[in-house]
Enzyme design. Sequence first.
Site, PDB file in Angstrom:
ATOM      1  N   GLU A 251     -72.861 -50.878 -51.496  1.00 22.47           N
ATOM      2  CA  GLU A 251     -72.099 -52.152 -51.654  1.00 22.47           C
ATOM      3  C   GLU A 251     -72.227 -52.855 -50.142  1.00 22.47           C
ATOM      4  O   GLU A 251     -71.637 -52.590 -49.246  1.00 22.47           O
ATOM      5  CB  GLU A 251     -70.592 -52.000 -52.096  1.00 22.47           C
ATOM      6  CG  GLU A 251     -70.435 -51.482 -53.263  1.00 22.47           C
ATOM      7  CD  GLU A 251     -70.619 -52.452 -54.254  1.00 22.47           C
ATOM      8  OE1 GLU A 251     -70.844 -53.525 -54.329  1.00 22.47           O
ATOM      9  OE2 GLU A 251     -70.402 -51.806 -55.467  1.00 22.47           O
TER      10      GLU A 251
ATOM     11  N   CYS B  36     -66.688 -59.517 -48.183  1.00 20.79           N
ATOM     12  CA  CYS B  36     -68.225 -59.477 -48.812  1.00 20.79           C
ATOM     13  C   CYS B  36     -68.208 -60.512 -49.574  1.00 20.79           C
ATOM     14  O   CYS B  36     -69.560 -61.297 -49.701  1.00 20.79           O
ATOM     15  CB  CYS B  36     -68.608 -58.160 -49.382  1.00 20.79           C
ATOM     16  SG  CYS B  36     -67.290 -57.682 -50.446  1.00 20.79           S
TER      17      CYS B  36
HETATM   18  P1  NAP Z   1     -70.671 -51.431 -41.136  1.00 24.66           P
HETATM   19  O1  NAP Z   1     -70.835 -51.586 -39.443  1.00 24.66           O
HETATM   20  O2  NAP Z   1     -72.120 -51.221 -41.764  1.00 24.66           O
HETATM   21  O3  NAP Z   1     -69.722 -49.816 -41.308  1.00 24.66           O
HETATM   22  C1  NAP Z   1     -69.469 -49.612 -42.232  1.00 24.66           C
HETATM   23  C2  NAP Z   1     -69.116 -47.991 -42.104  1.00 24.66           C
HETATM   24  O4  NAP Z   1     -70.410 -47.317 -41.863  1.00 24.66           O
HETATM   25  C3  NAP Z   1     -68.172 -47.480 -41.038  1.00 24.66           C
HETATM   26  O5  NAP Z   1     -67.335 -46.405 -41.748  1.00 24.66           O
HETATM   27  C4  NAP Z   1     -69.218 -47.416 -40.085  1.00 24.66           C
HETATM   28  O6  NAP Z   1     -68.517 -46.263 -39.181  1.00 24.66           O
HETATM   29  C5  NAP Z   1     -70.294 -46.545 -40.675  1.00 24.66           C
HETATM   30  N1  NAP Z   1     -71.447 -46.831 -39.925  1.00 24.66           N
HETATM   31  C6  NAP Z   1     -72.081 -47.466 -39.054  1.00 24.66           C
HETATM   32  N2  NAP Z   1     -73.080 -47.382 -38.443  1.00 24.66           N
HETATM   33  C7  NAP Z   1     -73.758 -46.230 -39.302  1.00 24.66           C
HETATM   34  C8  NAP Z   1     -74.971 -45.462 -39.316  1.00 24.66           C
HETATM   35  N3  NAP Z   1     -75.853 -45.671 -38.260  1.00 24.66           N
HETATM   36  N4  NAP Z   1     -74.816 -44.407 -40.063  1.00 24.66           N
HETATM   37  C9  NAP Z   1     -74.018 -44.196 -40.897  1.00 24.66           C
HETATM   38  N5  NAP Z   1     -72.771 -44.765 -41.164  1.00 24.66           N
HETATM   39  C10 NAP Z   1     -72.586 -45.846 -40.090  1.00 24.66           C
HETATM   40  O7  NAP Z   1     -70.028 -52.428 -41.719  1.00 24.66           O
HETATM   41  P2  NAP Z   1     -68.481 -53.230 -41.141  1.00 24.66           P
HETATM   42  O8  NAP Z   1     -68.720 -53.833 -40.183  1.00 24.66           O
HETATM   43  O9  NAP Z   1     -67.393 -52.053 -41.114  1.00 24.66           O
HETATM   44  O10 NAP Z   1     -68.079 -54.090 -42.436  1.00 24.66           O
HETATM   45  C11 NAP Z   1     -68.477 -55.307 -42.842  1.00 24.66           C
HETATM   46  C12 NAP Z   1     -69.640 -55.450 -43.715  1.00 24.66           C
HETATM   47  O11 NAP Z   1     -69.376 -54.458 -44.740  1.00 24.66           O
HETATM   48  C13 NAP Z   1     -70.170 -56.721 -44.143  1.00 24.66           C
HETATM   49  O12 NAP Z   1     -71.542 -57.092 -43.974  1.00 24.66           O
HETATM   50  C14 NAP Z   1     -69.614 -56.848 -45.440  1.00 24.66           C
HETATM   51  O13 NAP Z   1     -70.110 -57.780 -46.219  1.00 24.66           O
HETATM   52  C15 NAP Z   1     -69.898 -55.359 -46.027  1.00 24.66           C
HETATM   53  N6  NAP Z   1     -68.939 -55.234 -47.313  1.00 24.66           N
HETATM   54  C16 NAP Z   1     -69.407 -54.982 -48.368  1.00 24.66           C
HETATM   55  C17 NAP Z   1     -68.541 -54.944 -49.593  1.00 24.66           C
HETATM   56  C18 NAP Z   1     -69.211 -54.983 -50.897  1.00 24.66           C
HETATM   57  O14 NAP Z   1     -68.631 -54.600 -51.840  1.00 24.66           O
HETATM   58  N7  NAP Z   1     -70.479 -55.435 -51.101  1.00 24.66           N
HETATM   59  C19 NAP Z   1     -67.437 -55.011 -49.465  1.00 24.66           C
HETATM   60  C20 NAP Z   1     -66.772 -54.972 -48.005  1.00 24.66           C
HETATM   61  C21 NAP Z   1     -67.506 -55.156 -47.045  1.00 24.66           C
HETATM   62  P3  NAP Z   1     -68.144 -46.985 -37.543  1.00 24.66           P
HETATM   63  O15 NAP Z   1     -66.899 -47.653 -37.909  1.00 24.66           O
HETATM   64  O16 NAP Z   1     -67.515 -45.296 -37.025  1.00 24.66           O
HETATM   65  O17 NAP Z   1     -69.113 -47.509 -36.897  1.00 24.66           O
END
Ligand code: NAP
Length: 457
Positions: A227, A261
Amino acid sequence: MISSINPANDQLLAEFAHHTESDMESRLSQAAKAQKSWAQLDVQARRPYLNKVAAALRQQKEALAKIITLEMGKPLSEALGEVEKCAWNFDFYAEQGPNFLADQVIASAATDSRVVYDPLGLVLAVMPWNYPFWQVMRAAAPVLIGGNGMVLKHASNVPQCAMALEQVFKNAGLPEGLFSTLMVGASVVPRLIQDERIAAVTFTGSTPVGRSIASVAGQALKKQVLELGGSDPFIVLADADIEAAAAVGVKARFQNTGQSCISSKRFIVEASVAERFKDAFVALTQKLVVGDPLAAGTTIGSMARRNLRDELHAQVVASVGEGARLLTGGNPIDGPGAFYQPTVLDHVTPSMTVAREETFGPAAALMRVRSVDEAIEVANGTPFGLGASLWTRDLDRARQLTRQIDSGAVFVNGMVASDPRLPFGGTKQSGYGRELGYLGLHEFTNIKTVWTGPAKA
Ligand code: NAP
C-alpha cells in the site's frame, strides 16, 4: 534509541532501547509458536478474540487517542475517530470472518471440488506513522481471523503507539506473542523478511521503500501486499454541485493535516466552473483552525516531523517558481512544532512539482482543464493510482468515466475513504494487493483447491 517526540512542541516524550538480537529471536519464536496453536482453532473460536480486541480499544479510547496525538500531531478528534474505526474493523471481521472463509464449492469432474482458505503463518507488517493505529489494525484484523499471527515493525517516530497496540492485544487476552511488536530500525527489515518464520509481508508506506521491500520479498518468494503513495485526483466537472464539491474537497485534502495516502491532492476542475470552485475552496481553507492538536476545535494539527514539513515547503516553493499562483498559506508557521499553513496553489500544470510528486501535507493544487477528456488525461497523468474522486450530476456519464480512470478506487460525488466492507488498494506505483473486505482476508490465506474423487472406483 528510538525516540518519541511530540511534533507539536518538539519535546521528548520517551525513549526506547532497540530490541537486541536475543529479544528479537525470542519474540519471533514466541510469535511462531503462538501462531501454530492459533491456526488450530476453528474460525468460530477465533471470533470472540477479535470482539475482545474491539472492546479493549473502545474501553481505552481516550487514552489511546491521546498517545496518537502526542506522538504524531493529528487533532485529538481525528485520533478518537481512528481508534473507533479500528474497533469497527475488528468487529466487522469477527462477524464476517466465517462467511469470507467458508469453503467455496465449484462444480468439476470430481465428486467434490472446493476452495478452502488455510492460514499462511506469520505476517510481517511494516507500517507508517500517519494513521499509526488504523494502518496496523486494518491489516491485523483479517490476518488474525484468517489464523495467522502478526509481527509489527512500526515507524520509528511512533514507538509508543507500537507498544500500546501490543498492550491492546494483551488486554484482550490473545495468545501471548500472536501479535508482537519489534522495536527495530528499518535496516533490520530485509533480515526479517528472509527469516523462515515469516510467511508474508504487508507494507504500507512510500513508493521507494515499497520497491525495496518488494525486491527482498521477491527474492525470498514471499507474498506481499504493498500500500504505497498517491497523488489522487479530485475531478470537478462543469455540471457538478460546486459548493458541495468544494466543501468535501477541503476535507479530503486537509484531513489528517494533509498526511493521508488517499487525500485528494490534485483538484482538476473544468475551466467554466474553476473560479467558483476556487473561491469556495479557498474560503473554506481559510476557516481551518491550526493549533494545539489536543485542543477542542483544532482542525489542522502539527505535521508529524520537521523534515516532512521542510519537504512539503520545498515542493510549494518549487511550484511557485514554476509558475503556480499562491492563493493562501505557503509557509511554515514560526515557533515550536512542525506546523504549516493550509496552502492552496492555483494554475498548477502537470509538469509542476506539486503535480508530479506526492505532497504529504496541507497543500492543495488546483488544475484547470478545458474538457472532460483533458480532465481524465490529467487525472491519469501520474505514476500513482490509489483513489480518485469524481464530481458530476450525470451519473450515467460518471459510470462510464469511472472505467477510464486508472486507480484502485473511484468515489463519485464523495470523499475517498477506507471502509472495512470495501476492498482498498492501489494500482500503478501505488502498490498491489488489497486490504479490507473479503479480498483483504484472502490475501493472507493459502487458497487451497481440494479435489475429491469417488470413495470407491
Ligand atoms: P516510509 O518512509 O516508506 O516508512 C514506512 C515504514 O517503512 C516505516 O516503518 C519505516 O521505518 C520503514 N522503512 C523505511 N525505510 C525502509 C527500508 N529501506 N527498508 C525497510 N523498511 C523501511 O513511509 P512514511 O513516511 O512512514 O509514510 C508516508 C508514506 O506512506 C506516503 O508515501 C503515503 O502515501 C504512504 N501511505 C500509503 C498508504 C496506503 O494505504 N496506500 C497509507 C498510508 C500511507 P522507519 O520509520 O524506521 O524509517
